[in-house]
Scaffold this motif. Structure first.
Motif, short mmCIF file in Angstrom:
data_model
loop_
_atom_site.label_atom_id
_atom_site.label_comp_id
_atom_site.label_asym_id
_atom_site.label_seq_id
_atom_site.Cartn_x
_atom_site.Cartn_y
_atom_site.Cartn_z
N ILE A 152 -2.28 -0.82 4.26
CA ILE A 152 -2.27 -0.67 6.11
C ILE A 152 -3.86 -1.01 5.90
O ILE A 152 -4.64 -2.00 6.85
N ARG A 153 -4.09 -0.14 5.70
CA ARG A 153 -6.19 -0.26 6.20
C ARG A 153 -6.81 -1.16 5.22
O ARG A 153 -7.88 -1.86 5.78
N ALA A 154 -6.18 -1.41 3.66
CA ALA A 154 -6.65 -2.76 3.12
C ALA A 154 -6.75 -3.65 3.93
O ALA A 154 -7.28 -4.96 4.24
N GLU A 155 -5.40 -3.86 4.34
CA GLU A 155 -4.45 -5.19 4.76
C GLU A 155 -5.82 -5.43 6.30
O GLU A 155 -5.73 -6.43 7.03
N MET A 156 -5.99 -4.50 7.23
CA MET A 156 -6.16 -4.51 8.53
C MET A 156 -8.36 -4.51 7.95
O MET A 156 -8.82 -5.61 8.11
N ALA A 157 -8.85 -4.51 6.97
CA ALA A 157 -10.13 -4.93 6.77
C ALA A 157 -10.04 -6.58 5.97
O ALA A 157 -10.83 -6.87 6.29
N GLU A 169 2.74 -6.93 13.84
CA GLU A 169 2.05 -5.53 14.13
C GLU A 169 2.46 -5.70 12.47
O GLU A 169 3.47 -6.06 11.59
N LEU A 170 1.67 -4.73 11.77
CA LEU A 170 0.92 -4.21 10.16
C LEU A 170 2.17 -2.86 10.01
O LEU A 170 1.68 -1.75 11.32
N THR A 171 3.21 -1.86 9.40
CA THR A 171 3.29 -0.97 8.96
C THR A 171 3.23 -1.17 7.96
O THR A 171 4.02 -1.60 7.27
N GLN A 172 2.97 0.54 7.56
CA GLN A 172 3.41 0.78 6.51
C GLN A 172 4.03 2.34 6.87
O GLN A 172 3.64 2.88 7.26
N GLU A 173 4.63 2.22 5.32
CA GLU A 173 6.06 3.81 5.20
C GLU A 173 4.12 5.35 5.26
O GLU A 173 3.57 4.55 4.90
N ARG A 174 4.42 5.86 6.74
CA ARG A 174 4.14 6.94 6.28
C ARG A 174 4.10 7.91 4.63
O ARG A 174 5.15 8.26 4.90
#
Ligand code: CO
Length: 133
Positions: free
Chosen positions: A85-90, A127-132
């Motif tokens: 998710i952090r990479a996709e947000m960036a 919404e971006l969603t990533q499994e924790r």
């Protein structure tokens, strides 16, 4: 982005909407979960590889209550599963999209989530969603 993970649907009455979607989809919801910080209670249905998330506001000034006030009940957001998710947000930030939070937030269903402003996506709240993990 990997796939559409779920569609979020804003509803006024979660009990009533659960009954409707159980009849529509032919399955019972598998989970209810409150995300108190966001002022929502959610109910999830599995539909093949995808999910439907029903959202009811827990307070009159919550985001779901406001959305229903503006546009009525209906599809509220489209959630895409991402691996990082952090990479996709960036990546999206660099593409000029406005993110609604600087950091991923804990969401329902054991996820980290981040929303993209609907004005940057033709009126669709993404919404971006990533499994924790
Ligand atoms: Co969602």
């Amino acid at each position: 982005m990997i796939r559409i993970e779920h569609l979020g649907i804003a509803v006024k009455d979660l009990n009533a909407a659960e009954a409707v979607y159980a009849r529509l989809l032919g399955v019972a919801p598998y989970k209810r979960e409150a995300v108190e910080r966001e002022g929502v209670i959610t109910s999830f249905f599995q539909v093949g590889p995808n999910k439907i998330e029903l959202l009811e506001s827990t307070r009159p000034d919550g985001p779901i209550a406001k959305a229903i006030e503006k546009r009525g009940e209906g599809i509220h957001h489209v959630a895409f599963e991402v691996d990082d998710i952090r990479a996709e947000m960036a990546r999206l930030k660099a593409e000029g999209f406005t993110l609604l939070s600087e950091e991923p937030k804990p969401g329902a269903d054991n996820k980290l989530v981040c929303f993209v402003h609907p004005r940057d996506a033709n009126g669709v709240l993404v919404e971006l969603t990533q499994e924790r993990r």
